[in-house]
Enzyme design. Structure first.
Site, PDB file in Angstrom:
ATOM      1  N   GLU A 178      80.757  24.323   0.148  1.00  0.00           N
ATOM      2  CA  GLU A 178      80.204  25.284   0.985  1.00  0.00           C
ATOM      3  C   GLU A 178      79.905  26.570   0.365  1.00  0.00           C
ATOM      4  O   GLU A 178      78.906  27.213   0.755  1.00  0.00           O
ATOM      5  CB  GLU A 178      81.162  25.495   2.210  1.00  0.00           C
ATOM      6  CG  GLU A 178      81.466  24.332   3.043  1.00  0.00           C
ATOM      7  CD  GLU A 178      80.148  23.747   3.674  1.00  0.00           C
ATOM      8  OE1 GLU A 178      79.364  24.508   4.193  1.00  0.00           O
ATOM      9  OE2 GLU A 178      79.965  22.679   3.981  1.00  0.00           O
ATOM     10  N   SER A 236     118.895   6.878  57.522  1.00  0.00           N
ATOM     11  CA  SER A 236     120.364   7.275  57.185  1.00  0.00           C
ATOM     12  C   SER A 236     120.682   8.050  56.421  1.00  0.00           C
ATOM     13  O   SER A 236     121.893   8.582  56.468  1.00  0.00           O
ATOM     14  CB  SER A 236     121.089   5.795  57.402  1.00  0.00           C
ATOM     15  OG  SER A 236     120.966   5.124  58.736  1.00  0.00           O
TER      16      SER A 236
END
Length: 849
Positions: free
Chosen positions: A86, A464
């Site tokens: 680059e 219950s």
């Protein structure tokens, strides 16, 4: 000489013109130039990550994947690959590279093509942080000036560090750390030279050079990177030749999830999004550490899945997924291609039936492997008719399967079996009763098919499971575990509902006056209603509100005694934790802490603690467990400190929050004692005369004396529950259909091929209980039993089992019972009241067999 002067003046004029043009351009774009000093404190966008309490990654949210690294953490060859490709003169120029620009211009003039870029690494940083990718002259001018400013502000190494962390490298990966994970599933330090070259070649065109989708282009670009590294001297010829000869091995790697717990991760995500907004939550790099234990979460998911499969298979086989062929079998390649269109699901895999023998079948999976299903893996598949009715038991494999069908198969741990996608729903949640930390949360059978979190969102009738809270109210009003309550039909109806309401027992049998302990252990309906009437409806509702239930969910009629309120599993497990921790209502929480990407803690949980903020002396009494309890209190961690449900000790500090004590330690202890009888029952088992509590299976599976719990079933078995605890972990399991109108039904089958069918109703003990049993067995495995010592203010007395009065007998007609001091009976049983048919309430060790 004249021409030379003219030429010199021309060059000088052009120079001045150029300087003027540059100055004009600078002042023209100056108002739009960003403040590059922000790069000094730049915050890289990183995803939100959710972890378990022990550091296992649960989930990751955010569009961009990024793993920020320091420059020292990036391998030198990878940095050299970027620089060589680059910006070879990166360490020499001041942001722009005139030599590079002239070289690029020369190549373009001679070839007519833009083969070489002129952007430096600094210019790419400027573009990535401050500019768009629009190809305009103004953008390029801005890029140049920003680059010069950056070079004045930052060192070369700081610029390079920003570059390798910010650059887009395809597949939603930003920076080299994320790219290493996405393409190779590795840490960046583990990359090979060819792999580094592939990544370094991506900035030019991340999409077209992608090594996953464009291997040939990626290889060509990689070789260019390697050639440049060789040309500038970063690698030698041997390294270059070896690297270009290697194949492209990249493949997609998602986020490395250590623990799949989608319901809790969604809760954590929602929490941070609500607090910070989506943009900040998804890009701020926050790490959320939940309270969930990875080991317990896996145990919970397995237990829930196995329990749902078990229920589903009890109710019959709904048939094939689809038919792949009828007469002529497909070729293996075509079979596997079709099977791959269906993904694996909760341990189930698509398969094609190849052949069916007398009591076996051969199938092929999506990998092309052939698997034999034994008869044990097929014989469960009675035809499903309704939830209440199933067909006859199959005798041959051909009664169930035929070649050409696509079916589901799964390995149950012992062998491969026929399977199917269950329709029933379930939820499991457990928390630490000491501080409310949620240790496990499973909001459903499959998050893939339903994101509905039943732990926090589903309000279902409690059945219950409500009875311990009803009896708690009665105990606080003066009842004892030895109080006789009439187990007889209720003739005085409650008309608050607009119709006469006469509750019945299930099964519809009655035994006359029965002690409270037995009534709760055997979940006797009419006794619960009479206990509620004793406490009073208003007092009972007030008691339920104390336990954390919403007053809006509590009907003002007697049906409340049998569980008509609709509540969430999280509310239920929180309420049961009160009995486990000595009477304190803790606040459930699931986020332990929130950290920034740099490890700074921005939020730390401050839970409510189930203890007193003052030191009290250990309780000393004659109970055989007292010494063990006092020893355990000396432990260092808060949970280990909680040596019994009634433990009193100092905890926390000046900044700690303390849970309110909503019932006395004594009441919590007595209810816990009764809930232990739900599991252990009573009677003389060795003589075959014992009685079971409704959750007797838990005793056989979990095999611990420090567990207590309660079953729950609603009318027509639409909802089933099991909630229970030991002093360190409270857990609730719910099973039902999301469609409230559907009943869980009955299971039926042909006994040994006989014509008569056996039918059993689904209920809390059978439907939700096995999930609780399996989870608690695994969760508590390897941990010592925690003795539950009676708290101060509890006394014991030997009572007669028939009357609840004091007795001098020491045979099977009596037992020691616990009482709150001052409530113990004072009258002795007479000979006329003696009943030798009542047996001792201590379970025999045969339950472990």
């Amino acid at each position: 000489m004249k021409w030379f002067k003219r030429l010199l003046i021309a060059f000088f004029s052009l120079g001045l013109l150029g300087i003027g043009a540059i100055a004009a351009a600078y002042f023209y774009v100056l108002p739009d130039l960003p403040d590059v000093t922000t790069l000094k404190t730049v915050k890289l966008q990183t995803p939100l990550r959710i972890y378990s309490s022990d550091g296992k990654l649960i989930s990751q949210f955010g569009e961009k994947r990024r793993i920020p690294l320091t420059l020292e953490e990036v391998p030198k060859p990878l940095l050299q690959a970027f620089i060589a490709t680059e910006d070879a003169r990166f360490y020499e120029h001041k942001g722009i590279d005139p030599i590079g620009i002239l070289r690029a211009a020369s190549v373009m003039l001679t070839t007519g093509q833009k083969k070489q870029g002129a952007s430096t690494i600094t210019m790419q940083v400027a573009r990535n942080f401050f500019l768009t990718r629009d190809k305009t002259i103004i953008r390029k001018v801005k890029e140049i000036f920003i680059s010069i400013h950056i070079e004045q502000l930052l060192t070369k190494d700081e610029i390079l560090e920003l570059y390798v962390n910010r650059i887009y490298l395809g597949q939603r990966a930003y920076g080299v750390g994320a790219a290493a994970q996405v393409y190779y599933g590795k840490e960046v330090s583990e990359l090979t030279l060819p792999e580094m070259a592939v990544i370094a070649g991506l900035p030019k065109a991340p999409s077209t050079l992608n090594p996953i989708t464009s291997k040939a282009r990626a290889k060509a670009r990689r070789n260019v990177v390697l050639m440049r590294m060789n040309e500038v001297g970063y690698i030698n010829n041997a390294e270059y030749q070896a690297a270009i000869a290697s194949p492209i091995t990249a493949k997609y790697h998602g986020a490395v999830i250590d623990l799949y717990a989608p319901y809790i991760s969604e809760m954590a995500r929602d929490y941070l999004v609500d607090k910070l907004g989506e943009e900040e939550a998804y890009t701020g790099g926050y790490d959320i550490y939940t309270t969930v234990s990875s080991k317990l979460q896996l145990d919970a998911q397995k237990a829930l899945r196995n329990n749902v499969y078990s229920y589903d298979e009890r109710h019959g086989y709904r048939g094939r997924v689809k038919e792949l062929w009828t007469k002529t079998a497909l070729e293996p390649e075509e079979i596997t291609a079709r099977l791959k269109q269906t993904g694996a699901f909760q341990g189930m895999f698509p398969a094609a039936v190849l052949s069916v023998n007398e009591q076996t079948a051969t199938v092929m999976n999506a990998k092309g492997e052939t698997i034999e299903l034994p008869w044990d893996g097929i014989k469960w598949a009675r035809k499903f008719i309704t939830n209440k009715r199933q067909g006859k038991a199959p005798k041959l494999a051909s009664d169930v399967l035929k070649p050409g069908e696509q079916v589901w198969i799964r390995n149950n741990g012992n062998f491969w079996q026929l399977s199917q996608v269950p329709l029933v729903a379930s939820a499991l949640v457990s928390l630490d009763p000491h501080d409310g930390a949620i240790r496990t949360l499973v909001g459903g059978f499959s998050f893939y098919t339903s994101q509905y979190n039943r732990v926090t969102q589903a309000k279902r009738q409690l059945g219950s499971n409500i009875k311990p809270f009803i009896y708690s109210a009665a105990l606080e009003k003066g009842y004892t575990l030895a109080t006789l309550i009439n187990n007889a039909p209720i003739n005085k109806p409650d008309t608050r509902q607009g119709t006469a309401w006469r509750p019945k027992n299930s099964p519809d049998v009655y035994g006359g006056p029965t002690r409270l302990r037995v009534g709760l252990a055997q979940s006797i309906n009419v006794m619960s209603v009479r206990a509620m009437r004793y406490a009073g409806l208003d007092a009972t509702i007030a008691e339920l509100v104390k336990f954390g239930f919403d007053p809006a969910d509590l009907p003002r009629n007697e049906s409340i005694a049998l569980g008509s309120p609709s509540v969430t599993p999280l509310q239920v497990v929180t309420a049961f934790s009160v009995f486990a921790n000595g009477g304190y209502l803790v606040e459930p929480y699931f986020i332990e802490r929130v950290e920034t990407a740099s490890g700074d803690i921005v939020e730390q949980a401050n839970p409510t603690l189930a203890c007193k903020p003052v030191v009290t002396e250990p309780v000393i009494n004659d109970d055989p467990f007292a010494a063990m309890a006092n020893e355990l209190q000396a432990s260092t961690t808060p949970l280990e400190n909680l040596s019994a449900v009634n433990a009193i000790h100092q905890c926390g500090d000046a900044d700690s929050r303390y849970a309110p004590q909503i019932i006395s330690e004594q009441t919590a202890f007595l209810v816990t004692e009764s809930l232990k009888s739900v599991i252990w029952g009573g009677g003389n088992w060795s003589k075959g005369t014992g009685w079971n509590g409704t959750a007797w299976r838990a005793a056989r599976v979990v095999k611990r004396r420090d567990i207590a719990g309660k079953t729950g079933t609603t009318n027509e078995s639409r909802d089933t529950w099991f909630s229970g605890f030991n002093p360190k972990l409270a857990t609730t399991v719910w099973v039902g259909f999301d469609d409230h109108s559907q009943e869980l039904g009955r299971t039926s089958w042909n006994a040994n091929g006989a014509k008569d069918q056996i039918s059993l109703a689904e209920a809390g003990a059978k439907t939700a209980g096995p999930g609780w049993n399996e989870f608690m067995k695994d969760a508590l495995a390897g941990t010592p039993e925690v003795p539950m010592a009676p708290p101060e203010g509890i006394v014991s007395a030997r009572i007669d089992l028939a009357t609840g009065k004091l007795t001098r007998k020491t045979d099977h007609t009596s037992r020691f019972e616990y009482f709150i001091a001052g409530t113990e009976p004072t009258e002795y049983v007479t000979e006329q009241e003696d009943n030798s048919d009542i047996f001792i309430d201590e379970p025999d060790e045969d339950l472990f067999q």
